[in-house]
Design an enzyme around this catalytic site. Structure first.
Site, PDB file in Angstrom:
ATOM      1  N   ASP A 124     -51.291  37.345  -8.363  1.00 18.12           N
ATOM      2  CA  ASP A 124     -52.118  36.902  -9.445  1.00 18.12           C
ATOM      3  C   ASP A 124     -51.308  38.148 -10.246  1.00 18.12           C
ATOM      4  OD1 ASP A 124     -53.691  37.427 -11.602  1.00 18.12           O
ATOM      5  OD2 ASP A 124     -55.384  37.751 -10.602  1.00 18.12           O
ATOM      6  N   ASP A 158     -44.847  32.536  -9.182  1.00 18.15           N
ATOM      7  CA  ASP A 158     -44.473  31.485 -10.541  1.00 18.15           C
ATOM      8  C   ASP A 158     -44.323  31.857 -11.487  1.00 18.15           C
ATOM      9  OD1 ASP A 158     -47.373  31.812  -9.482  1.00 18.15           O
ATOM     10  OD2 ASP A 158     -47.666  31.401 -11.251  1.00 18.15           O
TER      11      ASP A 158
HETATM   12  C1  LIG Z   1     -52.683  33.305  -5.645  1.00 13.46           C
HETATM   13  S1  LIG Z   1     -53.501  33.665  -4.474  1.00 13.46           S
HETATM   14  C2  LIG Z   1     -51.769  33.746  -3.082  1.00 13.46           C
HETATM   15  C3  LIG Z   1     -52.407  33.680  -1.535  1.00 13.46           C
HETATM   16  C4  LIG Z   1     -50.303  33.067  -0.675  1.00 13.46           C
HETATM   17  N1  LIG Z   1     -49.525  33.899  -0.868  1.00 13.46           N
HETATM   18  C5  LIG Z   1     -49.486  31.702  -1.310  1.00 13.46           C
HETATM   19  O1  LIG Z   1     -49.119  31.730  -2.061  1.00 13.46           O
HETATM   20  O2  LIG Z   1     -50.506  30.474  -0.857  1.00 13.46           O
HETATM   21  C6  LIG Z   1     -53.479  35.604  -4.221  1.00 13.46           C
HETATM   22  C7  LIG Z   1     -53.969  36.068  -3.156  1.00 13.46           C
HETATM   23  O3  LIG Z   1     -53.848  37.194  -3.479  1.00 13.46           O
HETATM   24  C8  LIG Z   1     -55.144  37.791  -2.880  1.00 13.46           C
HETATM   25  N2  LIG Z   1     -55.206  39.439  -3.496  1.00 13.46           N
HETATM   26  C9  LIG Z   1     -55.650  39.613  -4.835  1.00 13.46           C
HETATM   27  N3  LIG Z   1     -55.604  41.063  -4.755  1.00 13.46           N
HETATM   28  C10 LIG Z   1     -56.243  41.391  -3.446  1.00 13.46           C
HETATM   29  C11 LIG Z   1     -56.202  42.491  -3.256  1.00 13.46           C
HETATM   30  N4  LIG Z   1     -56.075  43.719  -3.518  1.00 13.46           N
HETATM   31  N5  LIG Z   1     -56.093  42.878  -1.507  1.00 13.46           N
HETATM   32  C12 LIG Z   1     -55.577  41.949  -0.671  1.00 13.46           C
HETATM   33  N6  LIG Z   1     -55.776  40.482  -0.685  1.00 13.46           N
HETATM   34  C13 LIG Z   1     -55.628  40.093  -3.062  1.00 13.46           C
HETATM   35  C14 LIG Z   1     -56.296  36.915  -2.794  1.00 13.46           C
HETATM   36  O4  LIG Z   1     -57.182  36.666  -2.305  1.00 13.46           O
HETATM   37  C15 LIG Z   1     -55.066  35.891  -3.148  1.00 13.46           C
HETATM   38  O5  LIG Z   1     -55.345  35.033  -1.624  1.00 13.46           O
END
Ligand SMILES: C[S@@+](CC[C@H](N)C(=O)[O-])C[C@H]1O[C@@H](n2cnc3c(N)ncnc32)[C@H](O)[C@@H]1O
Length: 253
Positions: A124, A158
């Protein structure tokens, strides 16, 4: 909650290569594998960690490229990492593990110098909350703790803004930037590692978005934030007509 998710959670609990340390374990710093991942993998091969791994495409893709290295995916969402965990089990990948937890707890998961490399894949971008970005200095300091000397951090995103913010932090702290590209799929640094495509990446490339990549090494634990000007950057982007693709490097910040 859907039956599918419940089944995935039950599978995760039963998988020997998926860990879900409760908060009490994190808080008391008593996670069983901390400092002992070599015992789990039954070898002393270098370990790479993927942060926010989602379905674990990098964890799996790299594990298949490098059978003599170990890979651990971390994500908050059990139903997502189940996908990678199931693939690893079905395909007999012994060099893969997953941890369902927050990245924020990483120092309770690994000891000093236990990790060789980190991949941060499409996190994110936290456009409004700089301190929550996974490349904010507070996070980099945690990575410094777990990484070996000259351990590498890779960010694939991205988000042009996150890329430029991260590059500015690296430059401000005089970190060693190994590679940087605003459009890896049309760059000469494209290689088998960078060709691994995550679920989120496939959504962005389908829209025609450029994909950024930067890799760097942390030379010291003393890291400060950069003077990256969020407003200046946002205002410069806002002035660009939507139908015009302007490379972020042309923005004034
Ligand atoms: C936009 S998705 C990207 C997932 C994957 N890397 C991809 O490119 O398809 C961001 C991921 O980060 C995880 N996430 C967000 N904040 C996190 C945190 N503090 N600790 C662990 N995971 C986290 C979310 O659950 C999500 O699966």
């Amino acid at each position: 909650m859907g039956k599918n998710k419940l089944k995935r959670f039950a599978d995760n609990l039963a998988f020997e290569h998926v860990f879900e340390p409760p908060y009490s374990t994190i808080e008391s710093n008593t996670f069983e594998n901390k400092g002992k991942w070599n015992l789990f993998f039954n070898n002393n091969n270098p370990i790479t960690v993927e942060l926010g791994c989602g379905k674990g495409e990098y964890t799996i893709g790299l594990a298949e490229l490098y059978p003599n290295r170990n890979f651990i995916g971390i994500d908050l969402k059990g139903s997502r990492l189940w996908v990678g965990a199931t693939y690893a089990k079905d395909n007999g990948l012994k060099n893969v593990a997953f941890i369902r937890t927050r990245v924020d707890f990483i120092k309770a998961l690994f000891s000093e110098n236990e990790i060789s490399e980190i991949w941060i894949t499409f996190p994110d971008p936290q456009n409004k909350k700089r301190r929550k970005r996974l490349t904010f200095p507070r996070f980099l300091q945690m990575y410094h703790y777990i990484l070996i000397n000259q351990g590498v951090i890779n960010l694939k995103t991205d988000s042009n803004k996150l890329f430029h913010y991260t590059k500015s932090v690296a430059e401000k702290n005089k970190l060693t930037i190994l590679k940087a590209s605003e459009d890896i799929h049309h760059s000469d640094i494209l290689n088998d590692e960078l060709r691994i495509e995550t679920f989120y990446e496939s959504l962005f490339t389908a829209k025609g978005d450029n994909i950024n990549f930067i890799s760097f090494m942390l030379n010291s634990e003393a890291l400060t934030d950069s003077d990256f000007d969020e407003d200046l950057y946002d205002n410069a982007v806002a002035k660009i007509p939507h139908n015009e693709r302007v490379k972020p490097s042309k923005l004034t910040h």
